[in-house]
Design an enzyme around this catalytic site. Sequence first.
Site, PDB file in Angstrom:
ATOM      1  N   ASP A 157       0.923  -1.056   0.078  1.00  0.00           N
ATOM      2  CA  ASP A 157       0.096   0.013  -0.048  1.00  0.00           C
ATOM      3  C   ASP A 157       0.844   1.364   0.091  1.00  0.00           C
ATOM      4  O   ASP A 157       2.005   1.327   0.553  1.00  0.00           O
ATOM      5  CB  ASP A 157      -0.801   0.058   1.174  1.00  0.00           C
ATOM      6  CG  ASP A 157      -2.179   0.846   1.015  1.00  0.00           C
ATOM      7  OD1 ASP A 157      -2.447   1.505  -0.084  1.00  0.00           O
ATOM      8  OD2 ASP A 157      -2.888   1.172   2.014  1.00  0.00           O
ATOM      9  N   GLY A 158       0.337   2.246  -0.649  1.00  0.00           N
ATOM     10  CA  GLY A 158       1.015   3.704  -0.423  1.00  0.00           C
ATOM     11  C   GLY A 158       1.457   4.062  -1.852  1.00  0.00           C
ATOM     12  O   GLY A 158       2.342   5.127  -1.917  1.00  0.00           O
TER      13      GLY A 158
ATOM     14  N   TRP B 217       2.649   7.992  -2.411  1.00  0.00           N
ATOM     15  CA  TRP B 217       4.239   8.063  -2.833  1.00  0.00           C
ATOM     16  C   TRP B 217       4.150   9.140  -4.195  1.00  0.00           C
ATOM     17  O   TRP B 217       5.081   9.943  -4.190  1.00  0.00           O
ATOM     18  CB  TRP B 217       4.748   6.802  -3.206  1.00  0.00           C
ATOM     19  CG  TRP B 217       6.183   6.750  -3.603  1.00  0.00           C
ATOM     20  CD1 TRP B 217       7.388   6.564  -2.899  1.00  0.00           C
ATOM     21  CD2 TRP B 217       6.690   7.020  -4.945  1.00  0.00           C
ATOM     22  NE1 TRP B 217       8.583   6.686  -3.598  1.00  0.00           N
ATOM     23  CE2 TRP B 217       8.095   6.816  -5.005  1.00  0.00           C
ATOM     24  CE3 TRP B 217       6.239   7.253  -6.161  1.00  0.00           C
ATOM     25  CZ2 TRP B 217       9.053   6.972  -5.973  1.00  0.00           C
ATOM     26  CZ3 TRP B 217       6.861   7.382  -7.352  1.00  0.00           C
ATOM     27  CH2 TRP B 217       8.237   7.440  -7.397  1.00  0.00           C
TER      28      TRP B 217
ATOM     29  N   ARG C  79      -0.743   9.042  -9.867  1.00  0.00           N
ATOM     30  CA  ARG C  79      -0.658   7.775  -9.237  1.00  0.00           C
ATOM     31  C   ARG C  79      -0.242   6.745 -10.095  1.00  0.00           C
ATOM     32  O   ARG C  79       0.454   5.903  -9.138  1.00  0.00           O
ATOM     33  CB  ARG C  79      -2.453   7.397  -8.780  1.00  0.00           C
ATOM     34  CG  ARG C  79      -3.000   8.596  -7.819  1.00  0.00           C
ATOM     35  CD  ARG C  79      -4.314   8.261  -7.725  1.00  0.00           C
ATOM     36  NE  ARG C  79      -4.466   6.836  -6.930  1.00  0.00           N
ATOM     37  CZ  ARG C  79      -4.288   6.394  -5.855  1.00  0.00           C
ATOM     38  NH1 ARG C  79      -4.054   7.533  -5.012  1.00  0.00           N
ATOM     39  NH2 ARG C  79      -4.202   5.174  -5.382  1.00  0.00           N
TER      40      ARG C  79
ATOM     41  N   HIS D 180       2.514   3.355  -8.897  1.00  0.00           N
ATOM     42  CA  HIS D 180       2.115   1.899  -9.314  1.00  0.00           C
ATOM     43  C   HIS D 180       3.345   1.286 -10.015  1.00  0.00           C
ATOM     44  O   HIS D 180       3.871   0.136  -9.943  1.00  0.00           O
ATOM     45  CB  HIS D 180       0.752   1.780 -10.089  1.00  0.00           C
ATOM     46  CG  HIS D 180      -0.223   2.096  -9.252  1.00  0.00           C
ATOM     47  ND1 HIS D 180      -0.754   1.856  -7.967  1.00  0.00           N
ATOM     48  CD2 HIS D 180      -1.346   2.817  -9.557  1.00  0.00           C
ATOM     49  CE1 HIS D 180      -1.692   2.455  -7.632  1.00  0.00           C
ATOM     50  NE2 HIS D 180      -2.322   2.866  -8.692  1.00  0.00           N
TER      51      HIS D 180
ATOM     52  N   ASN E 188     -10.934  -2.475  -5.241  1.00  0.00           N
ATOM     53  CA  ASN E 188     -10.214  -1.617  -6.128  1.00  0.00           C
ATOM     54  C   ASN E 188     -10.987  -1.334  -7.435  1.00  0.00           C
ATOM     55  O   ASN E 188     -10.652  -0.492  -8.382  1.00  0.00           O
ATOM     56  CB  ASN E 188      -8.912  -2.043  -6.506  1.00  0.00           C
ATOM     57  CG  ASN E 188      -7.931  -1.945  -5.196  1.00  0.00           C
ATOM     58  OD1 ASN E 188      -7.083  -2.764  -4.926  1.00  0.00           O
ATOM     59  ND2 ASN E 188      -8.103  -1.038  -4.531  1.00  0.00           N
TER      60      ASN E 188
HETATM   61  C1  IPE Z   1      -5.608  -2.670  -0.212  1.00  0.00           C
HETATM   62  O1  IPE Z   1      -5.125  -1.167  -0.227  1.00  0.00           O
HETATM   63  C2  IPE Z   1      -5.642  -3.319  -1.364  1.00  0.00           C
HETATM   64  C3  IPE Z   1      -4.546  -3.528  -2.216  1.00  0.00           C
HETATM   65  C4  IPE Z   1      -2.951  -3.332  -1.487  1.00  0.00           C
HETATM   66  C5  IPE Z   1      -4.162  -4.420  -3.612  1.00  0.00           C
HETATM   67  P1  IPE Z   1      -6.301  -0.287  -0.771  1.00  0.00           P
HETATM   68  O2  IPE Z   1      -5.548   1.096  -0.638  1.00  0.00           O
HETATM   69  O3  IPE Z   1      -7.368  -0.677  -1.745  1.00  0.00           O
HETATM   70  O4  IPE Z   1      -6.976  -0.276   0.952  1.00  0.00           O
HETATM   71  P2  IPE Z   1      -7.761   0.651   1.662  1.00  0.00           P
HETATM   72  O5  IPE Z   1      -8.811   1.357   0.584  1.00  0.00           O
HETATM   73  O6  IPE Z   1      -6.801   1.841   1.905  1.00  0.00           O
HETATM   74  O7  IPE Z   1      -8.350  -0.121   2.967  1.00  0.00           O
HETATM   75  C1  IPE Z   2      -1.604   0.078  -3.244  1.00  0.00           C
HETATM   76  O1  IPE Z   2      -1.227   1.597  -3.272  1.00  0.00           O
HETATM   77  C2  IPE Z   2      -1.855  -0.353  -4.601  1.00  0.00           C
HETATM   78  C3  IPE Z   2      -3.221  -0.724  -4.945  1.00  0.00           C
HETATM   79  C4  IPE Z   2      -4.110  -0.595  -4.117  1.00  0.00           C
HETATM   80  C5  IPE Z   2      -3.684  -1.067  -6.491  1.00  0.00           C
HETATM   81  P1  IPE Z   2      -2.572   2.565  -3.334  1.00  0.00           P
HETATM   82  O2  IPE Z   2      -3.075   2.965  -4.784  1.00  0.00           O
HETATM   83  O3  IPE Z   2      -3.707   1.817  -2.465  1.00  0.00           O
HETATM   84  O4  IPE Z   2      -1.989   3.959  -2.740  1.00  0.00           O
HETATM   85  P2  IPE Z   2      -2.237   4.925  -1.858  1.00  0.00           P
HETATM   86  O5  IPE Z   2      -3.095   4.026  -0.588  1.00  0.00           O
HETATM   87  O6  IPE Z   2      -3.603   5.382  -2.552  1.00  0.00           O
HETATM   88  O7  IPE Z   2      -1.310   5.843  -1.266  1.00  0.00           O
HETATM   89 MG    MG Z   3      -4.319   2.402  -0.544  1.00  0.00          MG
END
Ligand code: IPE
Ligand code: IPE
Ligand code: MG
Length: 245
Positions: free
Chosen positions: A25-26, A30, A38, A42, A73
């Site tokens: 996550d993040g 980042w 975004r 990724h 997602n």
């Molecule tokens: C969880 O992250 C799913 C993945 C890492 C693929 P999210 O960013 O989707 O989760 P929430 O929305 O913060 O709970």
């Molecule tokens: C995790 O990063 C990847 C996926 C859930 C696909 P995020 O896209 O959730 O990143 P943040 O949480 O918005 O920073």
């Molecule tokens: Mg996330």
Amino acid sequence: MKSNNHQDLGLNPDTLPAHVAIIMDGNGRWAKQRMMNRVKGHEKGSETVRTIVTACRELGISNLTLYAFSTENWERPKAEVKALMSLLKKFIISERAELLEKGIRFNVIGQKHRLPEDVQAEINTTMRVTASNTAMTLNLALSYGAREEITTAVKSIAQKVKSGMISPDKVTTQSISDHLYTSNLPDPDLLIRTSGEYRISNFLLWQIAYAEIYISQTFWPDFTRQEFIEILKNYQQRDRRFGKV
Ligand code: IPE
Ligand code: IPE
Ligand code: MG
């Protein structure tokens, strides 16, 4: 990896987790921090995937499950979902040779049928060509949601009960595990979530019953092999009691 290498790293080769699961996550934050789209997050995150898969293979961790895309997602903006799917396809193609070379079996858990057909085709190819690899299993959780997984398992067990294949009292914790996407994997010993969020977000709800949890503050694109090793050391210092004394 030879055990003296483990010792140099401060790790005990005999008590490594057999299965590590990671909520990556993040990526978005980042990118935002850097005033970037975004999708850039990724992209950078997919490089971290490569680093951590390599680290697990070298350290001798047999099973790695990475949460790459949740059932929830799908609700993200269309452009982001599309970019994630195209990145995923690129990754599965570009890593195929290396997975083969390193003896890593590739597997997907989740609603594979909901993924774009071209992505499914590449997944199937990589799964097929790596099927007999035994050094390690890389599991990608794609369109994965634990509640969906459990619901699907319950439906399938209910069908078997209805048709008389099994009797209700033969439904056990083991038979439920056997109907999950992870039926051929040990339960995760260690669950890591990056980016400082203290939640599970519908990941492996059944399987993490006794997993050790580690929350890292690092955004996934910045996560390193060194931090991963530190987390493994932290894991090895824990006393896993499993309800006993
Ligand atoms: C969880 O992250 C799913 C993945 C890492 C693929 P999210 O960013 O989707 O989760 P929430 O929305 O913060 O709970
Ligand atoms: C995790 O990063 C990847 C996926 C859930 C696909 P995020 O896209 O959730 O990143 P943040 O949480 O918005 O920073
Ligand atoms: Mg996330």
